[in-house]
Design a protein around this motif. Structure first.
Motif, mmCIF file in Angstrom:
data_model
loop_
_atom_site.group_PDB
_atom_site.id
_atom_site.type_symbol
_atom_site.label_atom_id
_atom_site.label_comp_id
_atom_site.label_asym_id
_atom_site.label_seq_id
_atom_site.Cartn_x
_atom_site.Cartn_y
_atom_site.Cartn_z
ATOM 1 N N GLY A 124 44.327 34.345 66.620
ATOM 2 C CA GLY A 124 45.123 34.003 67.795
ATOM 3 C C GLY A 124 44.603 34.695 69.034
ATOM 4 O O GLY A 124 44.493 34.094 70.108
ATOM 5 N N ALA A 125 44.254 35.973 68.895
ATOM 6 C CA ALA A 125 43.703 36.720 70.022
ATOM 7 C C ALA A 125 42.376 36.125 70.474
ATOM 8 O O ALA A 125 42.094 36.021 71.679
ATOM 9 C CB ALA A 125 43.522 38.185 69.624
ATOM 10 N N GLU A 126 41.557 35.716 69.505
ATOM 11 C CA GLU A 126 40.260 35.123 69.837
ATOM 12 C C GLU A 126 40.425 33.803 70.593
ATOM 13 O O GLU A 126 39.657 33.498 71.514
ATOM 14 C CB GLU A 126 39.456 34.887 68.556
ATOM 15 N N ALA A 127 41.435 33.025 70.206
ATOM 16 C CA ALA A 127 41.688 31.748 70.881
ATOM 17 C C ALA A 127 42.046 31.976 72.349
ATOM 18 O O ALA A 127 41.633 31.209 73.229
ATOM 19 C CB ALA A 127 42.806 30.996 70.179
ATOM 20 N N ILE A 128 42.797 33.032 72.620
ATOM 21 C CA ILE A 128 43.161 33.366 73.999
ATOM 22 C C ILE A 128 41.933 33.813 74.786
ATOM 23 O O ILE A 128 41.719 33.395 75.931
ATOM 24 C CB ILE A 128 44.233 34.472 74.002
ATOM 25 N N ALA A 129 41.105 34.633 74.167
ATOM 26 C CA ALA A 129 39.884 35.102 74.833
ATOM 27 C C ALA A 129 38.932 33.937 75.100
ATOM 28 O O ALA A 129 38.298 33.870 76.166
ATOM 29 C CB ALA A 129 39.204 36.164 73.975
ATOM 30 N N HIS A 130 38.829 33.019 74.132
ATOM 31 C CA HIS A 130 37.917 31.886 74.255
ATOM 32 C C HIS A 130 38.271 31.000 75.455
ATOM 33 O O HIS A 130 37.380 30.416 76.077
ATOM 34 C CB HIS A 130 37.955 31.067 72.970
ATOM 35 N N ARG A 131 39.555 30.930 75.779
ATOM 36 C CA ARG A 131 39.997 30.095 76.892
ATOM 37 C C ARG A 131 40.115 30.875 78.194
ATOM 38 O O ARG A 131 40.607 30.360 79.189
ATOM 39 C CB ARG A 131 41.321 29.418 76.530
ATOM 40 N N HIS A 132 39.682 32.112 78.178
ATOM 41 C CA HIS A 132 39.637 32.954 79.378
ATOM 42 C C HIS A 132 40.999 32.982 80.087
ATOM 43 O O HIS A 132 41.094 32.770 81.301
ATOM 44 C CB HIS A 132 38.551 32.460 80.335
ATOM 45 N N VAL A 133 42.036 33.216 79.307
ATOM 46 C CA VAL A 133 43.386 33.301 79.861
ATOM 47 C C VAL A 133 43.457 34.467 80.849
ATOM 48 O O VAL A 133 42.902 35.547 80.608
ATOM 49 C CB VAL A 133 44.411 33.492 78.723
ATOM 50 N N THR A 134 44.148 34.242 81.969
ATOM 51 C CA THR A 134 44.283 35.260 83.010
ATOM 52 C C THR A 134 45.748 35.467 83.366
ATOM 53 O O THR A 134 46.644 34.818 82.813
ATOM 54 C CB THR A 134 43.518 34.859 84.290
ATOM 55 N N GLU A 135 45.971 36.327 84.357
ATOM 56 C CA GLU A 135 47.337 36.614 84.807
ATOM 57 C C GLU A 135 47.992 35.423 85.485
ATOM 58 O O GLU A 135 49.208 35.407 85.701
ATOM 59 C CB GLU A 135 47.333 37.819 85.775
ATOM 60 N N LEU A 136 47.218 34.395 85.796
ATOM 61 C CA LEU A 136 47.774 33.196 86.413
ATOM 62 C C LEU A 136 48.414 32.263 85.386
ATOM 63 O O LEU A 136 49.213 31.386 85.740
ATOM 64 C CB LEU A 136 46.680 32.426 87.155
ATOM 65 N N ASP A 137 48.088 32.426 84.124
ATOM 66 C CA ASP A 137 48.463 31.466 83.086
ATOM 67 C C ASP A 137 49.789 31.786 82.411
ATOM 68 O O ASP A 137 50.316 32.891 82.517
ATOM 69 C CB ASP A 137 47.356 31.394 82.034
ATOM 70 N N VAL A 138 50.310 30.777 81.702
ATOM 71 C CA VAL A 138 51.515 30.916 80.879
ATOM 72 C C VAL A 138 51.134 30.573 79.443
ATOM 73 O O VAL A 138 50.519 29.536 79.187
ATOM 74 C CB VAL A 138 52.636 29.972 81.352
ATOM 75 N N VAL A 139 51.501 31.434 78.503
ATOM 76 C CA VAL A 139 51.221 31.200 77.086
ATOM 77 C C VAL A 139 52.543 31.152 76.326
ATOM 78 O O VAL A 139 53.312 32.116 76.338
ATOM 79 C CB VAL A 139 50.315 32.298 76.502
ATOM 80 N N VAL A 140 52.801 30.015 75.694
ATOM 81 C CA VAL A 140 54.033 29.806 74.936
ATOM 82 C C VAL A 140 53.709 29.881 73.447
ATOM 83 O O VAL A 140 52.976 29.036 72.919
ATOM 84 C CB VAL A 140 54.667 28.437 75.262
ATOM 85 N N GLY A 141 54.235 30.870 72.773
ATOM 86 C CA GLY A 141 54.067 30.988 71.334
ATOM 87 C C GLY A 141 55.188 30.261 70.617
ATOM 88 O O GLY A 141 56.367 30.515 70.889
ATOM 89 N N ILE A 142 54.839 29.355 69.705
ATOM 90 C CA ILE A 142 55.824 28.541 68.993
ATOM 91 C C ILE A 142 55.765 28.888 67.517
ATOM 92 O O ILE A 142 54.735 28.695 66.865
ATOM 93 C CB ILE A 142 55.546 27.034 69.183
ATOM 94 N N THR A 143 56.859 29.410 66.985
ATOM 95 C CA THR A 143 56.901 29.781 65.576
ATOM 96 C C THR A 143 58.334 29.678 65.089
ATOM 97 O O THR A 143 59.189 30.480 65.494
ATOM 98 C CB THR A 143 56.336 31.203 65.342
ATOM 99 N N ALA A 144 58.618 28.695 64.254
ATOM 100 C CA ALA A 144 59.992 28.442 63.818
ATOM 101 C C ALA A 144 60.618 29.680 63.200
ATOM 102 O O ALA A 144 61.717 30.102 63.565
ATOM 103 C CB ALA A 144 60.024 27.278 62.833
ATOM 104 N N GLY A 145 59.911 30.305 62.261
ATOM 105 C CA GLY A 145 60.429 31.492 61.597
ATOM 106 C C GLY A 145 60.206 32.766 62.372
ATOM 107 O O GLY A 145 60.692 33.838 61.974
ATOM 108 N N GLY A 146 59.470 32.698 63.469
ATOM 109 C CA GLY A 146 59.283 33.832 64.349
ATOM 110 C C GLY A 146 58.252 34.857 63.922
ATOM 111 O O GLY A 146 58.004 35.816 64.648
#
Length: 310
Positions: A124-146
């Motif tokens: 999951g961390a690698e996926a965020i790094a691969h997309r060069h996420v920055t402070e401008l972005d919003v990341v929504v984590g979806i997990t039914a069981g949390g």
């Protein structure tokens, strides 16, 4: 939070007393039972209305500043995020990179179960790094069981990069805590089929994502009234919809609407600006750009300036 290996305490894993005799029900009884249980999704959305509104505000602001929206999930949750993201370009004519779905296992996981890949937070961390996420972005984590490690790894990496983080889960916060900026809990109770979160949990998640993405696009000026004036005219169905929108909002015939649509380069919003202001394509484009693509604001400004100069 309890050990991730021990999930029996989670609301999504508990036994639903209403479906204890599931295998003994008639087909009609099954339909009625599912219908009664699915009705709980409406109450769950209502209970999370404040948090959903906050997510809309934060996301719309982020996108107005040049940010992007990412959905992160595994299994059903991941597929729902990818689906919602994929619907944005044709519905709102957004670039594919504006709203993106990230699913554990990548594209192959969309059509084939790969739930084992959700257990690696580093992925999951690698996926965020691969997309060069920055402070401008919003990341929504979806997990039914949390508890999905892939999602939590992505959210942690996104937080470290300064992005706005949102968690959507179907268990109460006392069962699974979060450090996300916004915490949306959609509590629909135990599933008819114990632990099968593709049912009520999946349904309520789809509802929440519909509300989030559509409302953000409304706030971003992608809608006029309740018409999708930024629809991408890419097939016969959408071409017909574009013509009907133009006819509904103007007094034009279908033939006249078709001519105007072509004149605008098949851009409904621009066609409406041209019709209501008398501007040419390039001038209409500039007017919309001055108002960040907001049709109502652009037309109101034009009318106001016209009245002042008359």
């Amino acid at each position: 939070m309890k050990n991730l290996e021990e999930r029996g305490h989670l609301l999504t894993e508990q036994i639903n007393p209403a479906s204890q005799k599931l295998d003994q029900l008639t087909s009609l009884e099954l339909v009625d039972l599912f219908n009664r249980e699915d009705a709980k999704t409406l109450s769950a959305i209502a209970a999370a209305r404040i948090e959903l509104a906050q997510a809309i505000d934060r996301t719309a602001l982020a996108l107005s500043r040049g940010g992007r929206l990412f959905y992160v999930g595994a299994g059903t949750s991941g597929r729902l995020g990818v689906l919602d993201a994929a619907e944005c370009p044709p519905t709102f004519c957004t670039p594919p990179e504006l709203v993106q779905g990230i699913i554990a296992g990548g594209a192959g996981a969309l059509v084939r179960s790969s739930e084992d890949l959700e257990d690696k937070p580093e992925d999951g961390a690698e996926a965020i790094a691969h997309r060069h996420v920055t402070e401008l972005d919003v990341v929504v984590g979806i997990t039914a069981g949390g508890t999905t490690p892939f999602v939590h790894g992505a959210l942690q990496a996104a937080r470290q990069r300064g992005a706005t983080t949102i968690l959507i889960a179907c268990v109460p916060s006392e069962q699974v805590s979060t450090e996300a900026d916004l915490d949306i809990r959609l509590l629909v109770g135990p599933e008819v089929l114990a632990g099968s979160t593709r049912l009520k949990a999946g349904t309520v998640t789809k509802m929440a994502l519909n509300i989030l993405s559509t409302s953000v696009m409304v706030r971003r000026g992608k809608v006029y009234g309740n018409r999708m004036v930024d629809v991408a005219v890419t097939n016969k169905k959408l071409h017909d919809r574009a013509l009907r929108i133009l006819q509904d909002l103007t007094s034009l015939s279908r033939e006249e609407a078709g001519y105007l649509l072509e004149l605008s380069g098949r851009q409904v919003k621009l066609a409406l600006v041209m019709h209501w202001t008398g501007l040419g394509k390039e001038e209409g484009d500039r007017l919309l750009a001055q108002h960040q693509g907001d049709l109502r604001s652009a037309v109101q400004s034009w009318n106001h300036n016209t009245m002042e100069n008359s």
